[in-house]
Scaffold this active site. Structure first.
Site, PDB file in Angstrom:
ATOM      1  N   TRP A 268       0.839  -1.200   0.000  1.00 59.53           N
ATOM      2  CA  TRP A 268       0.000   0.000   0.000  1.00 59.53           C
ATOM      3  C   TRP A 268       0.874   1.251   0.000  1.00 59.53           C
ATOM      4  O   TRP A 268       0.562   2.253  -0.649  1.00 59.53           O
ATOM      5  CB  TRP A 268      -0.931   0.005   1.208  1.00 59.53           C
ATOM      6  CG  TRP A 268      -1.743   1.269   1.321  1.00 59.53           C
ATOM      7  CD1 TRP A 268      -1.438   2.395   2.034  1.00 59.53           C
ATOM      8  CD2 TRP A 268      -2.992   1.557   0.667  1.00 59.53           C
ATOM      9  NE1 TRP A 268      -2.402   3.357   1.879  1.00 59.53           N
ATOM     10  CE2 TRP A 268      -3.370   2.867   1.041  1.00 59.53           C
ATOM     11  CE3 TRP A 268      -3.826   0.833  -0.189  1.00 59.53           C
ATOM     12  CZ2 TRP A 268      -4.538   3.463   0.584  1.00 59.53           C
ATOM     13  CZ3 TRP A 268      -4.991   1.433  -0.641  1.00 59.53           C
ATOM     14  CH2 TRP A 268      -5.338   2.730  -0.258  1.00 59.53           C
ATOM     15  N   TRP A 296     -18.516  21.981   1.964  1.00 52.85           N
ATOM     16  CA  TRP A 296     -17.918  21.839   3.288  1.00 52.85           C
ATOM     17  C   TRP A 296     -18.332  23.015   4.181  1.00 52.85           C
ATOM     18  O   TRP A 296     -18.572  24.126   3.697  1.00 52.85           O
ATOM     19  CB  TRP A 296     -16.392  21.821   3.190  1.00 52.85           C
ATOM     20  CG  TRP A 296     -15.800  20.743   2.348  1.00 52.85           C
ATOM     21  CD1 TRP A 296     -15.218  20.884   1.124  1.00 52.85           C
ATOM     22  CD2 TRP A 296     -15.693  19.350   2.678  1.00 52.85           C
ATOM     23  NE1 TRP A 296     -14.762  19.673   0.658  1.00 52.85           N
ATOM     24  CE2 TRP A 296     -15.044  18.710   1.592  1.00 52.85           C
ATOM     25  CE3 TRP A 296     -16.090  18.579   3.774  1.00 52.85           C
ATOM     26  CZ2 TRP A 296     -14.778  17.346   1.576  1.00 52.85           C
ATOM     27  CZ3 TRP A 296     -15.823  17.219   3.762  1.00 52.85           C
ATOM     28  CH2 TRP A 296     -15.174  16.613   2.677  1.00 52.85           C
ATOM     29  N   ASN A 334      -3.681   3.039  13.818  1.00 52.64           N
ATOM     30  CA  ASN A 334      -4.195   3.152  12.461  1.00 52.64           C
ATOM     31  C   ASN A 334      -5.716   3.052  12.380  1.00 52.64           C
ATOM     32  O   ASN A 334      -6.370   3.806  11.645  1.00 52.64           O
ATOM     33  CB  ASN A 334      -3.571   2.075  11.569  1.00 52.64           C
ATOM     34  CG  ASN A 334      -3.953   2.255  10.115  1.00 52.64           C
ATOM     35  OD1 ASN A 334      -3.661   3.279   9.520  1.00 52.64           O
ATOM     36  ND2 ASN A 334      -4.622   1.266   9.546  1.00 52.64           N
TER      37      ASN A 334
END
Length: 458
Positions: A268, A296, A334
């Site tokens: 990755w 946003w 993570n």
């Protein structure tokens, strides 16, 4: 003695399995140099946490070089100008360095190459970007076929050892004092807790690999459990190049356990760098243009919510634990990174770029490719990304991945709550007075995010 060579260090602060080090050591006397160049990256110059790490990693590298009969020269300024001046001072005409793929380093390499003989070597990734191609010869956009193609070239070439000695020049050029760079925070010293969690440098990196070896078999499940810290914690070492990914691959494979899932995490990383090469503005521009129209919330009105997120005061225990861990250690688990990022983007409807910039300043493993690709994956705006409409539920995620112990460690206001209540104390009327109420309800945040997404879907 022959003219010296310049060995240019950047995010490759190691001596072992380092092709530039090996090439320079084999060719003649060597002048190792690190240039602190804040101009080239412009808005992407290293953040505060990275500078703390850099200081200690440079100390470690200098000690390693001294053990080989060499030393590290420190200079500050525009890389091409500094290296050209150093070459004039020393008579060096050739520079050895590893390739780097951040957009600013690619530009700097071109500038240096126009002035001096620059010999660039591979070694920062498993394979250089573009080494594997689709059937039509183009770059991969989707991770899964990319991983399948790269895996056909694995394992990587076995790492080679550190040179026995590194020849010194007749005369050493002047060097800055590391202390004069003021990389360490002082007023206040917000990084005072970092050293209990981290040992920057090649020796510390290898020690972390050794500690991880016995846990490789548990990694597929344990990496999702923040309370037991089942991740490898190798990301800052890999970012600063204190380890080569080839060394990590082979060392983990030597455990005799199934390392497939962990190896895919290394792949990755290669995938992220490929995307950063193909889309140099990945850190600041949506890879999917449709997201440019997403409405946003403006920080002029959402600033208080953004501040609550940054300081771990959202009223969502798993999010707050992660943000406080980040501030206290320069790192975040993570799984929790994904939850915290999703909460900012979707529950608070705050542009992913604001979160990415905060992580850039506060993470010791702040990495342009990984940081950008991961944030855009969560936002749904990336080349290969999660759907925006998949909105993580932080409260159920916290319970699912057994984060009670993690919350107690980082949110002491909740430490006395039992597991059944700690993930969502508001729902059980068990919130201590010292802990804030939720700044937005889960359903409210979800509906607002979906409404914003409908705006760009027409």
């Amino acid at each position: 003695m022959s003219d010296p060579l310049i060995l240019w260090f950047r995010q490759d602060l190691r001596l072992s399995d380092q092709a530039a080090v090996a090439a320079a050591a084999a060719q003649g006397p060597v002048i190792p140099v690190y240039v602190l160049d804040d101009a080239a990256p412009r808005q992407w110059k290293m953040g505060g946490a990275s500078r703390w790490w850099l200081h200690h990693s440079l100390v470690s590298l200098d000690n390693s070089l001294k053990a080989k009969g060499s030393r590290l020269i420190l200079r500050r300024g525009d890389s091409a100008d500094v290296l050209s001046a150093l070459a004039r001072e020393t008579g060096a005409t050739r520079i050895h360095a590893l390739h780097h793929y951040e957009p600013w380093w690619r530009n700097v390499e071109k500038a240096v190459g126009k002035r001096l003989e620059l010999c660039l070597h591979d070694g920062g990734l498993l394979l250089p970007p573009g080494a594997v191609r689709t059937g039509t010869g183009g770059p991969y956009r989707i991770y899964t076929p990319f991983a399948r193609a790269l895996m056909e070239h694995m394992p990587p070439t076995p790492p080679y050892p550190t040179p026995h000695a590194i020849g010194a020049p007749d005369h050493w050029p002047a060097s800055d004092r590391l202390e004069d760079w003021h990389l360490l925070p002082t007023q206040p010293d917000w990084a005072k807790g970092f050293s209990s969690d981290w040992t920057p440098g090649e020796a510390g990196a290898r020690h972390n690999v050794a500690n991880f070896i016995d846990e490789v078999g548990d990694y597929p499940e344990a990496r999702n459990l923040p309370s037991i810290e089942g991740t490898s914690r190798l990301s800052p070492h890999l970012h600063f190049g204190e380890l080569s990914p080839a060394y990590v691959w082979h060392r983990v494979a030597s455990s005799g356990q199934d390392a497939t899932i962990f190896h895919k995490e290394l792949i990755w990383r290669d995938y992220a760098y490929l995307q950063a090469c193909e889309f140099p503005a990945y850190g600041s521009a949506n890879a999917r243009a449709a997201f440019d129209a997403l409405p946003w919330r403006d920080l002029r009105t959402a600033g208080a919510d953004f501040a609550a997120w940054k300081t771990g005061r959202t009223g969502y225990p798993i999010v707050d634990a992660g943000m406080r861990q980040l501030w206290g250690t320069g790192w975040m688990h993570n799984r929790v990174r994904m939850i915290a990022a999703s909460f900012l983007i979707k529950h608070l409807l705050i542009d992913w770029r604001h979160g990415a910039r905060w992580f850039w300043d506060t993470l010791v493993d702040a990495d342009y490719a990984n940081n950008s690709v991961n944030w855009q994956w969560v936002a749904g705006s990336g080349v290969d990304a999660n759907l925006f409409t998949r909105i993580m539920a932080p409260l159920s995620q916290s319970e699912k991945f057994d984060a009670a112990g993690y919350i107690r460690e980082w949110v002491p206001e909740l430490a006395n709550l039992p597991d059944a209540l700690i993930h969502d104390p508001d729902a059980h009327d068990a919130r201590p007075r010292a802990y804030p109420a939720k700044i937005v309800g889960h359903r409210e945040g979800r509906e607002r995010a979906l409404a914003a997404y409908r705006h760009i879907k027409g």
